[in-house]
Design an enzyme around this catalytic site. Structure first.
Site, PDB file in Angstrom:
ATOM      1  N   LYS A  86       0.859  -1.187   0.000  1.00  0.00           N
ATOM      2  CA  LYS A  86       0.000   0.000   0.000  1.00  0.00           C
ATOM      3  C   LYS A  86       0.890   1.230   0.000  1.00  0.00           C
ATOM      4  CE  LYS A  86      -1.947   2.833   2.882  1.00  0.00           C
ATOM      5  NZ  LYS A  86      -1.901   4.032   2.029  1.00  0.00           N
ATOM      6  N   GLU A 110       9.795   1.241  10.806  1.00  0.00           N
ATOM      7  CA  GLU A 110      10.805   2.293  10.579  1.00  0.00           C
ATOM      8  C   GLU A 110      10.072   3.609  10.774  1.00  0.00           C
ATOM      9  OE1 GLU A 110      13.840   1.452   9.833  1.00  0.00           O
ATOM     10  OE2 GLU A 110      13.801  -0.456   8.784  1.00  0.00           O
TER      11      GLU A 110
HETATM   12  P1  NAD Z   1       2.206   8.213   7.926  1.00  0.00           P
HETATM   13  O1  NAD Z   1       2.436   7.416   9.152  1.00  0.00           O
HETATM   14  O2  NAD Z   1       1.191   9.295   7.981  1.00  0.00           O
HETATM   15  O3  NAD Z   1       1.768   7.288   6.702  1.00  0.00           O
HETATM   16  C1  NAD Z   1       2.578   6.219   6.258  1.00  0.00           C
HETATM   17  C2  NAD Z   1       1.696   5.179   5.607  1.00  0.00           C
HETATM   18  O4  NAD Z   1       0.857   4.596   6.584  1.00  0.00           O
HETATM   19  C3  NAD Z   1       0.778   5.718   4.514  1.00  0.00           C
HETATM   20  O5  NAD Z   1       0.746   4.786   3.460  1.00  0.00           O
HETATM   21  C4  NAD Z   1      -0.561   5.802   5.221  1.00  0.00           C
HETATM   22  O6  NAD Z   1      -1.672   5.695   4.364  1.00  0.00           O
HETATM   23  C5  NAD Z   1      -0.485   4.584   6.131  1.00  0.00           C
HETATM   24  N1  NAD Z   1      -1.359   4.647   7.308  1.00  0.00           N
HETATM   25  C6  NAD Z   1      -1.741   5.733   8.012  1.00  0.00           C
HETATM   26  N2  NAD Z   1      -2.542   5.363   9.042  1.00  0.00           N
HETATM   27  C7  NAD Z   1      -2.662   4.016   8.989  1.00  0.00           C
HETATM   28  C8  NAD Z   1      -3.353   3.040   9.769  1.00  0.00           C
HETATM   29  N3  NAD Z   1      -4.094   3.382  10.818  1.00  0.00           N
HETATM   30  N4  NAD Z   1      -3.246   1.749   9.421  1.00  0.00           N
HETATM   31  C9  NAD Z   1      -2.490   1.364   8.373  1.00  0.00           C
HETATM   32  N5  NAD Z   1      -1.829   2.244   7.573  1.00  0.00           N
HETATM   33  C10 NAD Z   1      -1.901   3.551   7.888  1.00  0.00           C
HETATM   34  O7  NAD Z   1       3.639   8.778   7.516  1.00  0.00           O
HETATM   35  P2  NAD Z   1       3.993   9.771   6.319  1.00  0.00           P
HETATM   36  O8  NAD Z   1       3.486  11.134   6.680  1.00  0.00           O
HETATM   37  O9  NAD Z   1       3.574   9.168   5.030  1.00  0.00           O
HETATM   38  O10 NAD Z   1       5.593   9.750   6.350  1.00  0.00           O
HETATM   39  C11 NAD Z   1       6.358  10.604   7.127  1.00  0.00           C
HETATM   40  C12 NAD Z   1       6.887   9.894   8.366  1.00  0.00           C
HETATM   41  O11 NAD Z   1       7.604   8.728   7.979  1.00  0.00           O
HETATM   42  C13 NAD Z   1       7.867  10.721   9.156  1.00  0.00           C
HETATM   43  O12 NAD Z   1       7.589  10.589  10.529  1.00  0.00           O
HETATM   44  C14 NAD Z   1       9.212  10.093   8.841  1.00  0.00           C
HETATM   45  O13 NAD Z   1      10.203  10.261   9.813  1.00  0.00           O
HETATM   46  C15 NAD Z   1       8.833   8.660   8.693  1.00  0.00           C
HETATM   47  N6  NAD Z   1       9.827   7.939   7.892  1.00  0.00           N
HETATM   48  C16 NAD Z   1      10.649   7.053   8.528  1.00  0.00           C
HETATM   49  C17 NAD Z   1      11.643   6.384   7.813  1.00  0.00           C
HETATM   50  C18 NAD Z   1      12.578   5.409   8.480  1.00  0.00           C
HETATM   51  O14 NAD Z   1      13.271   4.708   7.768  1.00  0.00           O
HETATM   52  N7  NAD Z   1      12.623   5.346   9.788  1.00  0.00           N
HETATM   53  C19 NAD Z   1      11.772   6.620   6.438  1.00  0.00           C
HETATM   54  C20 NAD Z   1      10.913   7.533   5.829  1.00  0.00           C
HETATM   55  C21 NAD Z   1       9.931   8.180   6.570  1.00  0.00           C
END
Ligand code: NAD
Length: 508
Positions: A205, A281
């Protein structure tokens, strides 16, 4: 866009096939591109025909339409992936046959670099040159993990008791991969490649803001000849949508997630109900430490990359910059000059280094941190909000240690810079956050480099560099930055069921 004949899936719901091959999926000039779900080897609409638009953050106009999935599409993809794992050829095919297909996919990705790179660039406003680099890295992910699975060596243990003990790594089953929007293709393939190489089937997804490169990847997997159901892509949102349905599904064997720490907690809670292993992550608020003995030019250059590449939308970015007092003023002068010189513009212009933020929602969040700088007691040395969804490279000074800008992940081109005096002091500052993703450290003193690296509570330390990734090394975060590690054998251990085989050698 060519629409094929509808072929109903196994259950009662009608799904319309939009294209069977990557070639059919190509956009006809002048039409708004459409991207469907890739499920069971076909590109399809949602059952109810629902679609959403993906917006180009530079023009702030929609540029493509995407099938909007929900629980029925999550269920359909899960059924396909489950069937492909339980009765299909993929898990039994062997490493060499899978390696060949994964390399073929890597080849196709390289041939379609322009298409994939401009999809990510249009979806999230990342400069095209950086997106092209991400495509190359994404193709490498398939190549590396295909080769790694073929060549990985497992333990064979000599035993005193007349037994021969060895380990096997059986595929875990169906893997759900949920990705964020900041490195769409690169992070997706980081999960999908090892999962497939070790014999699992996958439901991906992508983030709702960046769905299109994943759909193209799915088309290319069809073109490469992957068996039906092995690699599926479902578009939709997280809560009350595809993401939630996938993570709660008891048919899932592994969940690999990259995104916000808060979302990670929700997913871990859902996974716990089925005891599904998770790899998380998550976010970061990473320290970048520059000692007075550092090579100043090198430290300034990497520090600029660390916080302003991809407009600061990098989990690993060095957003807390600590500079030792004797060089603080000189460093700040050079750093501000380089920040102001970054070439800003249309992300699709190959010369652009710095573009807008990925969405209006994200821009509003980052702007909130800039608007409250004065109220929190700090000062903007350079930067601030620009036109559209743009935040310029922004440098904050004099921020109090407890301020939001110092403590919270902004996930934008905003850095807080502080002076420090001693090694002990800066190690305490660096470790003084619930996060533990990575740290950067600039020094010419070898002893200090090793000593401080050992004391930092993080998953990765970069010494005199940033963002260099060896796919064999562990990658992940401590504390609120995640659970588990991926990369090399760490990916193998997560995406397989390690098994011990104990065999008697001599009955006597
Ligand atoms: P997010 O958590 O809002 O969304 C990530 C994904 O999760 C999306 O596909 C979203 O649709 C899905 N999602 C959201 N709620 C969900 C739920 N309840 N159940 C299942 N799926 C759900 O994150 P974002 O805004 O897309 O990305 C930014 C964040 O990602 C930042 O905090 C960043 O630090 C982190 N990030 C971490 C790494 C790492 O390697 N540690 C790498 C890149 C980004």
């Amino acid at each position: 866009m060519i629409f094929g004949q509808g072929v109903p899936p196994a259950n009662t719901t009608e799904y319309r096939i939009t294209s069977r091959t990557a070639q059919e999926g190509r956009t006809v000039m002048g039409e708004t591109p459409f991207f469907g779900h890739i499920i069971d080897g076909k590109e399809i609409e949602s059952a109810d025909g629902a679609r959403f638009e993906t917006v180009n953050p530079w023009t702030r106009e929609p540029w493509a339409k995407v099938a909007l999935g929900g629980k029925p599409e999550a269920d359909l993809a899960m059924t396909a992936a489950r069937r492909a794992f339980d009765t299909g050829p993929w898990p039994q095919m062997g490493y060499a046959a899978r390696q060949e297909l994964l390399h073929r996919l890597g080849d196709l990705m390289e041939t379609h670099t322009d298409e994939l790179a401009s999809a990510d660039s249009r979806d999230m406003g990342k400069p095209l040159a950086q997106c092209r680099h991400d495509v190359a890295r994404a193709a490498l992910n398939f190549r590396f993990f295909a080769d790694h699975a073929k060549m990985a060596v497992a333990d064979t243990l000599p035993s005193d008791s007349g037994h021969h003990v060895y380990s096997r790594f059986e595929p875990a089953g169906v893997v759900v991969a949920i990705a964020p929007w900041n490195f769409p293709l690169m992070l997706e393939t980081w999960k999908v490649a090892p999962a497939l190489a070790w014999g699992n089937t996958v439901v991906l997804k992508p983030a709702e803001d960046t769905p299109t490169s994943a759909a193209i990847l799915g088309r290319l997997a069809i073109e490469a000849g992957f068996p039906e159901g092995v690699f599926n892509v479902v578009h939709g949102y997280g809560p009350n949508s595809v993401g939630e349905a996938l993570t709660k599904d008891p048919r899932v064997d592994r969940i690999t997630f990259t995104g916000e720490t808060g979302t990670g907690r929700i997913i871990a809670t859902a996974a716990a109900q089925n005891l599904t292993p998770v790899s998380l992550e998550l976010g970061g608020k990473n320290a970048n430490i520059v000692f007075a003995d550092a090579n100043l030019d090198n430290a300034v250059d990497w520090s600029i990359q660390s916080i302003f590449r991809n407009a600061g939308q990098i989990c690993l970015s060095g957003s807390r910059l600590y500079v030792q007092r004797p060089i603080f003023d000189e460093f700040l002068t050079q750093f501000v000059a380089k920040a102001e010189a970054m070439k800003f513009g249309d992300p699709l212009d190959p010369a652009t280094e710095f573009g807008p933020l990925a969405s209006e929602e994200h821009f509003t969040k980052v702007k909130g941190y800039i608007d409250s700088v004065q109220e929190e007691g700090g000062r903007i040395a350079t930067g601030g909000v620009g036109h559209g969804w743009v935040v310029k490279p922004t440098v904050l000074v004099d921020m109090p240690p407890g301020s939001r800008q110092v403590c919270e992940e902004i996930f934008g081109p905003v850095v807080v810079i502080h002076p420090f005096d001693t090694e002990d002091e800066v190690v305490g500052l660096a470790n003084g956050t619930p996060y533990g993703l990575d740290a950067q450290l600039f020094t010419e003193n070898l002893h200090r480099a090793h000593r401080v690296s050992a004391r930092l509570n993080v998953g990765t330390v970069w010494v005199n560099c940033f963002f260099i990734r060896d796919l064999r090394a562990p990658f992940g975060g401590a504390g609120s930055s995640g659970i588990g590690r991926e990369g090399g054998n760490f990916s193998r251990e997560f995406f397989t069921e390690p098994k011990a085989v104990v065999m008697q050698i001599d009955p006597a």
